[in-house]
Each structure stands twice: as structure tokens, then as C-alpha cells.
Enzyme design. Structure first.
Site, short mmCIF file in Angstrom:
data_model
loop_
_atom_site.label_atom_id
_atom_site.label_comp_id
_atom_site.label_asym_id
_atom_site.label_seq_id
_atom_site.Cartn_x
_atom_site.Cartn_y
_atom_site.Cartn_z
N HIS A 59 4.17 23.22 -55.71
CA HIS A 59 5.58 23.55 -55.53
C HIS A 59 6.27 23.61 -56.89
O HIS A 59 6.97 24.58 -57.22
CB HIS A 59 6.24 22.49 -54.64
CG HIS A 59 7.72 22.59 -54.54
ND1 HIS A 59 8.36 22.95 -53.37
CD2 HIS A 59 8.72 22.34 -55.44
CE1 HIS A 59 9.67 22.94 -53.57
NE2 HIS A 59 9.91 22.56 -54.82
N GLU A 60 6.07 22.56 -57.71
CA GLU A 60 6.69 22.53 -59.04
C GLU A 60 6.10 23.60 -59.95
O GLU A 60 6.83 24.18 -60.78
CB GLU A 60 6.49 21.14 -59.67
CG GLU A 60 7.11 20.00 -58.89
CD GLU A 60 8.61 20.13 -58.72
OE1 GLU A 60 9.25 20.79 -59.59
OE2 GLU A 60 9.16 19.62 -57.73
N HIS A 63 7.99 26.80 -59.46
CA HIS A 63 9.21 26.86 -60.27
C HIS A 63 8.88 27.24 -61.71
O HIS A 63 9.54 28.09 -62.32
CB HIS A 63 9.91 25.51 -60.27
CG HIS A 63 10.54 25.13 -58.97
ND1 HIS A 63 11.38 25.99 -58.27
CD2 HIS A 63 10.48 23.99 -58.23
CE1 HIS A 63 11.80 25.38 -57.17
NE2 HIS A 63 11.26 24.18 -57.12
N ASP A 166 16.40 22.27 -54.37
CA ASP A 166 16.34 23.71 -54.63
C ASP A 166 17.43 24.45 -53.88
O ASP A 166 17.98 25.43 -54.37
CB ASP A 166 14.97 24.26 -54.23
CG ASP A 166 13.84 23.60 -55.01
OD1 ASP A 166 14.07 23.20 -56.16
OD2 ASP A 166 12.73 23.48 -54.45
#
Length: 365
Positions: A59-60, A63, A166
Site C-alpha cells: 500500500h505504502e 503511494h 488517504d
């Protein structure tokens, strides 16, 4: 705080794991033992948590890779017991770019869940056949279905329209397309605070962890608002506009007692230390106090001085100077005009400049 241990590097991004991460593993093992689970079941639970945090890491990474597309570097991604944190140099200020970067993380979780959907549909974890008491016992039969479910929850949770989630950045990006970034930030922060109050109230009746989430949202919303306010008020300024030309200096051979006198007599908290008139280092109030307690006031100031100096130019945008101070945690920045030292800048001076500019003026853009 020391940096978390380095694990690996992918696409130029350092991956780290904080030592406190082990606490969640210990907690899982302890609670499962208390529940009477056997060794095999505990191993499956630990594997599930590790797999879930792998999804958090991806997930990170989503980004980070999205930010890289816009020329924004990621310092590192660190795993903590409460989740992962990607340290971007900054968030993009263009609404469309911020929208892409903010959505990239939850999108990764949606993709993972989509890949695992066939396992979820074939399972009976929602049919009631297992019994409610067995739903959270992880095993080979429900490992992948539960992982799919948790990824969907991760995506939904992160899309809550509240900073620092987010969803708060998505909401701000959408608002920023029609209004200024500061106004959009305030609106997103206020919505986040309202939702946070709801979490806190619910926490007293449902789960105390919701109280922690609510407080986390409030602090994150406030921090984001203050940061954007600072960027707004100094966005059109350069280092020259915040320059201090009248500042206190000490020769490196002078004693701490002289620094104490300067500290008491004036308002300055940071002092430039020179060697034959040239910059040598920085002496802060904290350095002075530490030096007094460890060495005494008869100690030469150079023994307590931070000698790593950071420079910028008078034409450097003040926002860049502020970010440099934040990143380096420097007491002050030295400002050059060509080859000559023009003056210094510290956080307090920038804060005073913002107060002066904002006094009696509107703050929407």
C-alpha cells in the site's frame, strides 16, 4: 530516535521495520495462547499478520511509486505496530497529482483483494457454517479469504475523508480543483475532526481503540492545517524576506558563561559560533544547557557546538528553506548572498514573519 533497521531497497526506496513491530507479534501469540489455540493455529495467526503487513507495505509502496512519477522522492517506508508509513519528501501541490498519489495506496489493496476474490467466493466464512467463535481463527481454509476481506477493509478505512488518512487527501484534492489549497485543507480538516469526535464517542461504547483513532485523526488534521498555512503565507517569499542580519555571535574560544549571558539578556535561542570571523558552528539553547550540566560554564563554546552548517542563498524560496529546516532539524540556516554571509534564518523568525503577514488579512486562496 534511531532509525529503524534497514531491510531492503526497492526502486531506490529503503524499507525499514521499527523494533516496536515485534510487539504486535508478541501480542498475537499471547492472546491466542490465552484463547487456548494450539501451536499450529498460533503459527497461522502470525503468518496472517505478517501477510497483512506485507499488504500494508505494498500500500505504502503504491503511494511512493505514484509520487515518484511526479518527481517526488520517498525517503523510506517503515513498518510500525499500527501500520506502515511512507516518508515522502512532500505531497504534490497540484490537485490532480495529489489525487493520484493518495488513491494509489488504497488501489493496491483493492487489486490484492480482487486477485483473492475467487478464494473468498469459494469460502464459507460468511455463511455461518463455521460458527461465530471460529471466524477469527486463521487456518489454511480461511487464510486467503480473510486476507482478501482485510484488504477491502484497509482500502475502505484509508478512504475515510479525514487527515492523515488517504481519504482526507483525496477530499482535499477534489476541493482544491475548485478552491484554494488552504481553504480545501481547512474544510477537509474540519470534516476529519467531526468524524474523529464520532470515533471517540463510539469508542466509549464499542471499542476503546476507536478513541485512539479519533485522537490520531484530530492531531493529524491539525498538523496538516498548520503545515499548509505555513506554506501559504510564505509561498511568494524568498530567504531574503526572512533574513536576520542583526544576530548574536560568539567566538569558538569564548566560554559558556558568555553564551549564558547572551541567552539571558536577549530573546535569541540560537547563536552563530565563529572562528577568526568565519562561521564555525551553531550553539543552541539546548547545547548550552547540556554543556552547563556536563562540563560547566568555564568550558569553551566550541566543545558544545554543532559544527555541521547548512547554507542557502538569498534567492532560495522560503518554502524550500522551511522544508530544509524541518528535514535537517537544524537550529538555524546560514544565508549567502553570492560568496558573502548575508544573515541567518531560524524557525522562530519564519513564524514571526507568518504572524505579521497574516495579521488582519484573509487566508483563502
Amino acid at each position: 530516535m534511531k532509525q529503524a533497521p534497514h531491510l531492503l531497497k526497492i526502486s531506490g526506496i529503503d524499507f525499514r521495520i521499527h523494533w516496536t513491530f515485534i510487539l504486535i507479534i508478541i501480542y498475537i501469540i499471547y492472546t491466542n495462547m490465552q484463547a487456548g489455540l494450539d501451536t499450529t493455529q498460533i503459527v497461522w495467526s502470525v503468518l496472517f499478520v505478517l501477510s497483512l503487513f506485507l499488504c500494508v507495505t505494498l500500500h505504502e509502496l503504491g503511494h511512493a511509486l505514484a509520487a515518484k512519477r511526479y518527481g517526488i522522492k520517498t525517503k523510506d517506508i517503515t513498518l510500525y505496530p499500527i501500520g506502515g508509513v511512507a516518508r515522502l519528501e512532500k505531497m504534490p501541490e497540484k490537485p490532480q497529482q495529489e489525487l493520484v498519489v493518495a488513491l494509489a495506496g488504497p488501489l493496491v489493496n483493492v487489486i490484492i483483494a480482487a486477485l483473492l476474490i475467487p478464494f473468498l467466493l469459494d469460502s464459507n466464512i460468511f455463511s455461518g457454517e463455521q460458527g461465530d467463535e471460529n471466524v477469527l481463527i486463521i487456518g489454511p481454509g480461511n487464510f486467503l479469504p480473510m486476507l482478501a476481506t482485510m484488504n477491502l477493509w484497509l482500502a475502505l478505512f484509508n478512504l475515510i475523508p479525514a487527515f492523515p488518512m488517504d481519504g482526507g487527501r483525496v477530499f482535499r484534492a477534489l476541493l482544491s480543483m475548485k478552491t484554494g489549497r488552504l481553504k480545501a485543507t481547512k474544510a477537509a480538516a474540519n470534516l476529519g475532526k467531526i468524524l474523529a469526535v464520532g470515533f471517540i464517542i463510539a469508542g466509549f461504547y464499542l471499542n476503546p481503540f476507536l478513541i485512539f483513532i479519533g485522537l490520531f485523526i484530530i492531531l493529524g488534521a491539525q498538523a496538516e492545517t498548520e503545515m499548509v498555512k505555513t506554506q501559504y503565507w510564505i509561498s511568494d517569499l524568498t530567504a531574503r524576506d526572512a533574513l536576520m542580519t542583526n544576530y548574536s555571535k560568539l567566538d569558538k574560544e569564548q566560554l559558556l558563561s558568555a553564551a549564558v549571558k547572551l541567552l539571558i539578556d536577549g530573546t535569541a535561542k540560537n547563536f552563530l559560533i565563529t572562528d577568526n570571523g568565519l562561521p564555525y558552528g551553531i550553539l543552541s539553547r539546548d547545547h548550552i544547557i547540556k554543556g552547563l550540566s556536563e562540563k560547566g560554564e568555564k568550558t569553551p563554546v566550541h566543545e558544545c557546538t554543532e559544527t555541521e552548517l547548512i547554507y542557502c542563498n538569498v534567492t532560495t524560496p522560503l518554502n524550500d528553506v522551511y522544508e530544509l529546516i524541518q528535514k535537517s532539524r537544524a537550529s538555524l540556516i546560514l544565508v549567502r548572498d553570492g560568496e558573502q554571509l548575508a544573515g541567518i534564518i531560524d524557525v522562530e523568525n519564519i513564524a514571526e514573519l507568518i504572524m505579521i503577514r497574516s495579521a488582519g488579512k484573509g487566508d483563502t486562496r
